[in-house]
Design a protein around this motif. Structure first.
Motif, mmCIF file in Angstrom:
data_model
loop_
_atom_site.group_PDB
_atom_site.id
_atom_site.type_symbol
_atom_site.label_atom_id
_atom_site.label_comp_id
_atom_site.label_asym_id
_atom_site.label_seq_id
_atom_site.Cartn_x
_atom_site.Cartn_y
_atom_site.Cartn_z
ATOM 1 N N ALA A 1 -32.943 -41.294 -2.967
ATOM 2 C CA ALA A 1 -33.259 -41.027 -4.371
ATOM 3 C C ALA A 1 -32.443 -41.958 -5.268
ATOM 4 C CB ALA A 1 -32.946 -39.571 -4.707
ATOM 5 N N PRO A 2 -33.036 -42.428 -6.355
ATOM 6 C CA PRO A 2 -32.324 -43.341 -7.259
ATOM 7 C C PRO A 2 -31.044 -42.743 -7.844
ATOM 8 C CG PRO A 2 -34.653 -43.180 -7.871
ATOM 9 C CD PRO A 2 -34.427 -42.187 -6.786
ATOM 10 N N CYS A 3 -31.037 -41.447 -8.111
ATOM 11 C CA CYS A 3 -29.837 -40.802 -8.666
ATOM 12 C C CYS A 3 -28.655 -40.964 -7.713
ATOM 13 C CB CYS A 3 -30.106 -39.313 -8.907
ATOM 14 S SG CYS A 3 -30.824 -38.484 -7.472
ATOM 15 N N ASN B 1 -25.024 -36.380 -2.375
ATOM 16 C CA ASN B 1 -26.433 -36.117 -2.064
ATOM 17 C C ASN B 1 -27.057 -35.255 -3.164
ATOM 18 O OD1 ASN B 1 -28.929 -35.627 -0.989
ATOM 19 N ND2 ASN B 1 -28.168 -35.302 1.093
ATOM 20 N N VAL B 2 -27.342 -35.901 -4.284
ATOM 21 C CA VAL B 2 -27.817 -35.218 -5.492
ATOM 22 C C VAL B 2 -29.087 -34.392 -5.246
ATOM 23 C CG1 VAL B 2 -28.618 -35.554 -7.853
ATOM 24 C CG2 VAL B 2 -26.748 -36.960 -6.972
ATOM 25 N N PRO B 3 -30.151 -34.987 -4.690
ATOM 26 C CA PRO B 3 -31.365 -34.180 -4.560
ATOM 27 C C PRO B 3 -31.159 -32.933 -3.695
ATOM 28 C CG PRO B 3 -31.664 -36.371 -3.591
ATOM 29 C CD PRO B 3 -30.355 -36.385 -4.299
ATOM 30 N N GLN B 4 -30.340 -33.061 -2.684
ATOM 31 C CA GLN B 4 -30.080 -31.884 -1.839
ATOM 32 C C GLN B 4 -29.339 -30.803 -2.628
ATOM 33 O OE1 GLN B 4 -29.294 -32.075 2.351
ATOM 34 N NE2 GLN B 4 -27.293 -31.164 2.038
ATOM 35 N N GLY C 1 -29.844 -42.964 -14.076
ATOM 36 C CA GLY C 1 -30.679 -43.523 -13.002
ATOM 37 C C GLY C 1 -31.789 -42.585 -12.569
ATOM 38 N N CYS C 2 -31.768 -41.368 -13.051
ATOM 39 C CA CYS C 2 -32.744 -40.360 -12.609
ATOM 40 C C CYS C 2 -34.160 -40.763 -12.992
ATOM 41 C CB CYS C 2 -32.392 -39.016 -13.245
ATOM 42 S SG CYS C 2 -33.655 -37.735 -13.006
ATOM 43 N N ARG C 3 -35.083 -40.677 -12.032
ATOM 44 C CA ARG C 3 -36.476 -41.068 -12.296
ATOM 45 C C ARG C 3 -37.122 -40.228 -13.387
ATOM 46 N NH1 ARG C 3 -38.302 -45.154 -9.905
ATOM 47 N NH2 ARG C 3 -38.215 -45.571 -7.667
ATOM 48 N N ARG C 4 -36.660 -39.023 -13.520
ATOM 49 C CA ARG C 4 -37.271 -38.123 -14.499
ATOM 50 C C ARG C 4 -36.991 -38.612 -15.932
ATOM 51 N NH1 ARG C 4 -39.333 -32.181 -14.633
ATOM 52 N NH2 ARG C 4 -39.835 -32.193 -16.846
ATOM 53 N N ALA C 5 -35.967 -39.438 -16.101
ATOM 54 C CA ALA C 5 -35.655 -39.971 -17.430
ATOM 55 C C ALA C 5 -36.847 -40.747 -18.003
ATOM 56 C CB ALA C 5 -34.421 -40.854 -17.372
ATOM 57 N N ALA D 1 -29.741 -32.730 -15.504
ATOM 58 C CA ALA D 1 -28.352 -32.495 -15.902
ATOM 59 C C ALA D 1 -27.500 -32.308 -14.638
ATOM 60 C CB ALA D 1 -28.268 -31.268 -16.797
ATOM 61 N N ILE D 2 -27.323 -33.390 -13.916
ATOM 62 C CA ILE D 2 -26.697 -33.314 -12.594
ATOM 63 C C ILE D 2 -25.236 -32.866 -12.702
ATOM 64 C CG2 ILE D 2 -26.084 -34.665 -10.540
ATOM 65 C CD1 ILE D 2 -28.587 -36.482 -11.399
ATOM 66 N N GLY D 3 -24.512 -33.426 -13.674
ATOM 67 C CA GLY D 3 -23.100 -33.063 -13.845
ATOM 68 C C GLY D 3 -22.935 -31.572 -14.115
ATOM 69 N N CYS E 1 -36.350 -31.173 -10.938
ATOM 70 C CA CYS E 1 -36.163 -32.334 -10.051
ATOM 71 C C CYS E 1 -37.464 -32.674 -9.320
ATOM 72 C CB CYS E 1 -35.048 -32.044 -9.052
ATOM 73 S SG CYS E 1 -34.786 -33.361 -7.873
ATOM 74 N N MET E 2 -37.800 -33.939 -9.278
ATOM 75 C CA MET E 2 -39.047 -34.381 -8.653
ATOM 76 C C MET E 2 -38.868 -34.687 -7.162
ATOM 77 S SD MET E 2 -40.443 -36.793 -11.764
ATOM 78 C CE MET E 2 -39.371 -38.179 -11.418
ATOM 79 N N GLY E 3 -37.651 -34.555 -6.667
ATOM 80 C CA GLY E 3 -37.430 -34.771 -5.235
ATOM 81 C C GLY E 3 -37.798 -36.184 -4.812
ATOM 82 N N CYS E 4 -37.072 -37.159 -5.313
ATOM 83 C CA CYS E 4 -37.472 -38.553 -5.093
ATOM 84 C C CYS E 4 -37.044 -39.119 -3.735
ATOM 85 C CB CYS E 4 -36.904 -39.430 -6.197
ATOM 86 S SG CYS E 4 -37.288 -38.828 -7.844
ATOM 87 N N ASP E 5 -36.197 -38.429 -3.014
ATOM 88 C CA ASP E 5 -35.802 -38.970 -1.704
ATOM 89 C C ASP E 5 -36.905 -38.725 -0.685
ATOM 90 O OD1 ASP E 5 -35.350 -36.260 -1.970
ATOM 91 O OD2 ASP E 5 -33.656 -36.223 -0.580
HETATM 92 S S1 SF4 Z 1 -35.752 -36.306 -10.269
HETATM 93 FE FE1 SF4 Z 1 -34.207 -35.413 -8.879
HETATM 94 S S2 SF4 Z 1 -34.249 -36.697 -7.018
HETATM 95 FE FE2 SF4 Z 1 -35.349 -37.797 -8.651
HETATM 96 S S3 SF4 Z 1 -33.805 -39.171 -9.487
HETATM 97 FE FE3 SF4 Z 1 -33.795 -37.297 -10.761
HETATM 98 S S4 SF4 Z 1 -32.263 -35.944 -9.849
HETATM 99 FE FE4 SF4 Z 1 -32.713 -37.580 -8.382
#
Ligand code: SF4
Ligand code: SF4
Ligand code: SF4
Ligand code: FES
Length: 527
Positions: A100-102, A111-114, A152-156, A163-165, A407-411
């Motif tokens: 995932a880009p994040c 491991n952000v998406p996890q 870096g999040c794709r959802r941006a 809001a990962i932090g 989260c779109m689960g990009c990994d």
């Molecule tokens: S949508 Fe989720 S997996 Fe995709 S970049 Fe953002 S935080 Fe990471």
């Protein structure tokens, strides 16, 4: 009975045996993408090529039968070059993100998406462990980090990044308020001893990881308490209470702390080195004159250190955090601490410096709006959640869960098991060799309740087509179109559920990439 030689070793095999099977009997592995035991052969991918030394030619080992007197080599330079070229072609058409880009932009590679999926499922303890394993101080960092991952999040590209932090701060706060905050396992002590100079984020992270790896640690700090530069952060961003709570919960059995000890001269540093098996020097940012007094080689930004290991030009002394690169993010200091700890561990075990190469990582560059919409089909459409208690208060349970569901689960769903990725690593293949401007648009077919089909990740190996046919599926997967535009998909574009029918599990299992994958995500693991 045909007798053949493979890599200089002789073997007798029954007539009709393929070269690949004969090699297998000798314990010689040959890569294969379109071939699978029990499925009709097809000979399309050509990564299984080997060289026939008598005939001076390459042949596909998965279908070519042995002939008496054959002399085969499976791993020569020529064979490896041919496989690499084949892989380069496959990769040039491949549309997918392995990681995932994040996570790619998180300095600590957390491991952000996890983490986020675990929060969404209410598995908060596991979520916290995921964050803490790499961040060491996820509560503190969640409060102060400028969060490059969120940018870096794709959802941006759709509305705003996750809001990962706030999410890892949330799981850390819950853990800290529990009667027994989580502590990982610590390997038995190996007898090796390391001095860590500095009890700021870099030094603490180094100590924690070293101790986890079974190394005794003594921490020396010039101040009166742990925390280093974290203590100087304005209380509205990080209260002393929140700081001390997480520091006190950072349990490290047998790690000694010595406060009021300043290591400021060449001689004292040398003494430290002489008394330990290695030193991690992490005193925070130093002035030029202070660096001078230590007699350590300098770079423009601070002390010079190898970027792979953080070892300084003085053997056994590693540098981490702001001393190497002044005024960086705390999360980078923590990442440095981890890097130095791993490098020291490898030194002690004789494994040598960490490998220079990174895992192959397929990337989709920019997504078109229509492609973002495809990703969005797996996410909650509501906008970013702001904590009702304000950012100092952090998320409530409902808010955290709602944010996580964005989260779109990009990994990639097969980042750990994908054979394309595995062989790309093994043969040093790259998508850049035959790169072109055009690429297939990202799409995901989600109609099957348990399986997702991502055509951009399909290498047209035809395994699913043959498996469906063998299973007598009335519709099945099939080759659609012809020539350059040929692709694989459900017959009559009639949905994946109907296409796969009862052969779904066998097809997911056999698909060498994540083109066909289970929707559940456990396998995504730590790729
Ligand atoms: S949508 Fe989720 S997996 Fe995709 S970049 Fe953002 S935080 Fe990471
Ligand atoms: S299918 Fe394989 S190569 Fe493609 S993104 Fe997934 S893990 Fe990476
Ligand atoms: S979807 Fe089918 S043809 Fe495509 S890579 Fe997977 S098994 Fe091969
Ligand atoms: S051609 Fe042999 S495995 Fe694909």
């Amino acid at each position: 009975v045909p007798r053949i030689v493979i890599n200089g070793r002789e073997i007798d095999v029954p007539p009709g045996t393929t070269v690949l099977d004969a090699a297998e009997r000798l314990g010689i592995g040959i890569p294969a993408l379109c071939h699978r035991q029990g499925v009709q052969p097809f000979t399309s991918c050509m990564v299984c090529v080997v060289r026939d030394r008598n005939m001076h030619r390459l042949l596909p080992s998965c279908t070519h039968p042995v002939q008496d007197g054959m002399d085969i080599e499976t791993d020569s330079e020529e064979v490896r070059d041919a496989r690499r070229a084949t892989m380069n072609l496959l990769l040039s058409e491949h549309v997918g993100d392995c990681g995932a880009p994040c996570r790619r932009v998180c300095p600590a590679r957390m491991n952000v998406p996890q983490l986020i999926r675990l929060v969404a499922e209410g598995r908060l303890g596991e979520a916290h462990r995921t964050a803490k394993t790499d961040l060491v101080l996820p509560g503190i960092i969640g409060r102060i980090c400028p969060a490059p991952c969120e940018k870096g999040c794709r959802r941006a590209a759709h509305d705003s990044g996750l809001a990962i932090g706030l999410l890892h701060r949330y799981t850390a706060d819950i853990d800290l308020s529990s009667p027994s905050p989580w502590t990982p396992g610590f390997a038995p002590l190996t007898g090796k001893r390391v001095a860590v100079i500095g009890a700021g984020p870099a030094g603490l992270a180094a100590a924690w990881h070293l101790r986890r790896l079974g190394i005794s640690v003594s921490v020396f700090d010039a101040g009166t308490a742990a925390g280093g530069k974290l203590r100087a952060i304005p209380p509205e961003r990080l209260s002393l209470e929140a700081l001390d709570q997480e520091l006190q919960a950072l349990v490290m059995p047998d790690v000694e702390f010595h406060f009021g000890v300043r290591i400021a001269t060449y001689d004292t540093l040398r003494e430290m080195r002489a008394a330990h098996d290695a030193v991690v020097f992490a005193p925070g940012q130093l002035e030029a004159a202070e660096l001078e007094a230590l007699g350590l080689p300098r770079s423009e930004r601070g002390m010079s250190a190898d970027f792979q290991t953080l070892e300084t030009p003085i053997e056994g002394i590693y540098a981490a955090g702001d001393v190497v690169n002044a005024a960086r993010m705390a999360v980078r200091a923590v990442a440095d601490g981890q890097l130095a700890a791993r490098a020291i561990h490898r030194r002690f075990t004789g494994e040598g410096p960490p490998p220079r190469y990174k895992r192959f990582d397929s990337r989709i560059r920019r997504l078109e709006p229509s492609e973002i919409a495809v990703f969005m089909s797996e996410a909650d459409p509501r906008g970013r959640v702001s904590p009702a208690r304000g950012s100092e208060g952090g998320f409530s349970d409902d808010e955290a869960r709602a944010e996580a569901s964005r989260c779109m689960g990009c990994d990639c769903r097969k980042a750990l098991s994908c054979k394309l990725r595995l062989y790309a690593d093994e043969y040093g293949a790259s998508a850049a060799v035959f790169a072109s401007e055009e690429r297939v648009a990202v799409s995901k077919l989600l109609d099957h309740p348990e399986v997702v089909f991502e055509p951009g990740k399909c290498i047209k190996c035809g395994l699913c087509v043959r498996i469906c046919a063998q299973a007598g599926e009335p519709l099945g997967m099939t080759f659609l179109g012809r020539g350059y535009d040929m692709r694989v998909g459900p017959s009559f574009d009639d949905g994946v559920a109907k296409g796969l029918g009862k052969a779904a599990a066998a097809c997911v299992e056999a698909c060498p990439t994540a083109a066909l994958a289970w929707k559940k995500w456990e396998e995504r693991g730590d790729g």
